[in-house]
Write a protein that holds these residues in place. Structure first.
Motif, PDB file in Angstrom:
ATOM      1  N   VAL A  35       1.227  15.904  -0.959  1.00 25.09           N
ATOM      2  CA  VAL A  35       2.123  15.727   0.307  1.00 25.09           C
ATOM      3  C   VAL A  35       1.660  15.098   1.262  1.00 25.09           C
ATOM      4  N   THR A  36       0.394  15.094   1.751  1.00 26.73           N
ATOM      5  CA  THR A  36      -0.111  14.433   2.835  1.00 26.73           C
ATOM      6  C   THR A  36      -0.302  12.928   2.527  1.00 26.73           C
ATOM      7  N   SER A  37      -0.493  12.637   1.303  1.00 28.11           N
ATOM      8  CA  SER A  37      -0.588  11.120   0.917  1.00 28.11           C
ATOM      9  C   SER A  37       1.035  10.611   0.840  1.00 28.11           C
ATOM     10  N   PHE A  38       1.935  11.470   0.324  1.00 22.52           N
ATOM     11  CA  PHE A  38       3.150  10.814   0.594  1.00 22.52           C
ATOM     12  C   PHE A  38       3.546  10.572   1.903  1.00 22.52           C
ATOM     13  N   LEU A  39       3.392  11.657   2.728  1.00 21.18           N
ATOM     14  CA  LEU A  39       3.592  11.366   4.219  1.00 21.18           C
ATOM     15  C   LEU A  39       3.074   9.985   4.858  1.00 21.18           C
ATOM     16  N   LEU A  40       1.704   9.773   4.538  1.00 19.36           N
ATOM     17  CA  LEU A  40       1.031   8.939   5.324  1.00 19.36           C
ATOM     18  C   LEU A  40       1.264   7.470   4.521  1.00 19.36           C
ATOM     19  N   GLY A  41       1.690   7.655   3.241  1.00 18.19           N
ATOM     20  CA  GLY A  41       1.838   6.137   2.623  1.00 18.19           C
ATOM     21  C   GLY A  41       3.314   5.908   2.864  1.00 18.19           C
ATOM     22  N   THR A  42       4.217   6.748   3.078  1.00 14.55           N
ATOM     23  CA  THR A  42       5.715   6.502   3.724  1.00 14.55           C
ATOM     24  C   THR A  42       5.398   5.890   5.113  1.00 14.55           C
ATOM     25  N   ALA A  43       4.646   6.293   5.912  1.00 13.66           N
ATOM     26  CA  ALA A  43       4.462   5.875   7.213  1.00 13.66           C
ATOM     27  C   ALA A  43       3.945   4.474   7.316  1.00 13.66           C
ATOM     28  N   VAL A  44       2.973   4.239   6.444  1.00 15.84           N
ATOM     29  CA  VAL A  44       2.108   3.048   6.167  1.00 15.84           C
ATOM     30  C   VAL A  44       3.278   1.917   5.739  1.00 15.84           C
ATOM     31  N   GLY A  45       3.764   2.446   4.675  1.00 18.37           N
ATOM     32  CA  GLY A  45       5.051   1.636   4.046  1.00 18.37           C
ATOM     33  C   GLY A  45       6.111   0.977   4.961  1.00 18.37           C
ATOM     34  N   VAL A  46       6.506   2.031   5.801  1.00 16.06           N
ATOM     35  CA  VAL A  46       7.613   1.810   6.824  1.00 16.06           C
ATOM     36  C   VAL A  46       7.032   0.602   7.834  1.00 16.06           C
ATOM     37  N   ILE A  47       5.750   1.002   8.349  1.00 14.88           N
ATOM     38  CA  ILE A  47       5.086  -0.125   9.247  1.00 14.88           C
ATOM     39  C   ILE A  47       5.303  -1.275   8.644  1.00 14.88           C
ATOM     40  N   GLY A  48       4.814  -1.439   7.542  1.00 16.42           N
ATOM     41  CA  GLY A  48       4.733  -2.962   6.601  1.00 16.42           C
ATOM     42  C   GLY A  48       5.975  -3.372   6.572  1.00 16.42           C
ATOM     43  N   LEU A  49       7.223  -2.609   6.168  1.00 14.50           N
ATOM     44  CA  LEU A  49       8.562  -2.995   6.157  1.00 14.50           C
ATOM     45  C   LEU A  49       9.071  -3.729   7.405  1.00 14.50           C
ATOM     46  N   PHE A  78       0.765  -1.133   0.098  1.00 18.42           N
ATOM     47  CA  PHE A  78       0.010  -0.154   0.113  1.00 18.42           C
ATOM     48  C   PHE A  78       0.848   1.360  -0.090  1.00 18.42           C
ATOM     49  N   GLY A  79       2.078   1.138   0.903  1.00 16.39           N
ATOM     50  CA  GLY A  79       2.853   2.429   0.626  1.00 16.39           C
ATOM     51  C   GLY A  79       3.509   2.628  -0.665  1.00 16.39           C
ATOM     52  N   VAL A  80       3.889   1.554  -1.254  1.00  9.23           N
ATOM     53  CA  VAL A  80       4.634   1.622  -2.642  1.00  9.23           C
ATOM     54  C   VAL A  80       3.441   2.046  -3.481  1.00  9.23           C
ATOM     55  N   TRP A  81       2.257   1.418  -3.371  1.00  5.59           N
ATOM     56  CA  TRP A  81       1.164   2.053  -4.436  1.00  5.59           C
ATOM     57  C   TRP A  81       0.839   3.497  -4.294  1.00  5.59           C
ATOM     58  N   THR A  82       0.956   3.962  -3.226  1.00  8.62           N
ATOM     59  CA  THR A  82       0.492   5.209  -2.577  1.00  8.62           C
ATOM     60  C   THR A  82       1.560   6.145  -3.348  1.00  8.62           C
ATOM     61  N   TRP A  83       2.843   5.752  -3.454  1.00  4.33           N
ATOM     62  CA  TRP A  83       4.027   6.528  -4.001  1.00  4.33           C
ATOM     63  C   TRP A  83       3.574   6.365  -5.581  1.00  4.33           C
ATOM     64  N   PHE A  84       3.547   5.529  -5.878  1.00  8.73           N
ATOM     65  CA  PHE A  84       3.377   5.503  -7.499  1.00  8.73           C
ATOM     66  C   PHE A  84       2.168   6.278  -8.001  1.00  8.73           C
ATOM     67  N   ILE A  85       1.093   6.154  -7.361  1.00  8.03           N
ATOM     68  CA  ILE A  85      -0.077   6.992  -7.521  1.00  8.03           C
ATOM     69  C   ILE A  85      -0.069   8.164  -7.663  1.00  8.03           C
ATOM     70  N   TRP A  86       0.605   8.955  -6.518  1.00  5.90           N
ATOM     71  CA  TRP A  86       0.711  10.132  -6.112  1.00  5.90           C
ATOM     72  C   TRP A  86       1.830  10.962  -7.019  1.00  5.90           C
ATOM     73  N   VAL A  87       2.766   9.969  -7.478  1.00  5.51           N
ATOM     74  CA  VAL A  87       3.957  10.747  -8.183  1.00  5.51           C
ATOM     75  C   VAL A  87       3.327  10.923  -9.418  1.00  5.51           C
ATOM     76  N   SER A  88       2.627   9.980  -9.868  1.00  9.77           N
ATOM     77  CA  SER A  88       1.964  10.224 -11.336  1.00  9.77           C
ATOM     78  C   SER A  88       0.927  11.506 -11.276  1.00  9.77           C
ATOM     79  N   PHE A  89       0.445  11.564 -10.169  1.00  6.47           N
ATOM     80  CA  PHE A  89      -0.611  12.496 -10.217  1.00  6.47           C
ATOM     81  C   PHE A  89      -0.032  14.153 -10.205  1.00  6.47           C
ATOM     82  N   VAL A  90       1.145  14.064  -9.450  1.00  6.75           N
ATOM     83  CA  VAL A  90       1.769  15.210  -9.269  1.00  6.75           C
ATOM     84  C   VAL A  90       2.500  15.711 -10.543  1.00  6.75           C
ATOM     85  N   ARG A  91       2.979  14.740 -11.207  1.00  7.21           N
ATOM     86  CA  ARG A  91       3.461  15.037 -12.592  1.00  7.21           C
ATOM     87  C   ARG A  91       2.430  15.491 -13.488  1.00  7.21           C
TER      88      ARG A  91
END
Length: 89
Positions: A56-70, A14-27
């Motif tokens: 940016v909020t989604s990046f932060l939350l996605g990172t937190a969720v991804g770190v917990i998963g990792l 979910f953390g990786v997916w969040t980054w993928f989606i939101w990077v595409s959106f920001v681009r």
């Protein structure tokens, strides 16, 4: 708290997916030519700032969720090693 293997991998994915989606959106937001993100003078609009804040909020939350998963995945790998004691750091 212990996470199951499935929960750990889900959170990491979910953390990786969040980054993928939101990077595409920001681009796409940055390249927006419809007049929503930038006015005719090329200045960012309120639409741009609101969506950038969401990203940016989604990046932060996605990172937190991804770190917990990792951390869950790594803890499960350490626990599955031969000779590993339950709860050992």
């Amino acid at each position: 708290m212990k996470l199951s293997r499935a929960a750990s991998w889900f959170l990491l994915a979910f953390g990786v997916w969040t980054w993928f989606i939101w990077v595409s959106f920001v681009r796409n937001l940055w390249k927006n030519g419809s007049g929503l993100a930038f006015d005719t003078a090329g200045d960012p609009t309120a639409y741009f700032w609101v969506h950038l804040t969401l990203a940016v909020t989604s990046f932060l939350l996605g990172t937190a969720v991804g770190v917990i998963g990792l951390r869950g995945v790594l803890a499960l790998r350490r626990a599955s090693r031969p000779g590993a004691e339950d709860g050992a750091a």
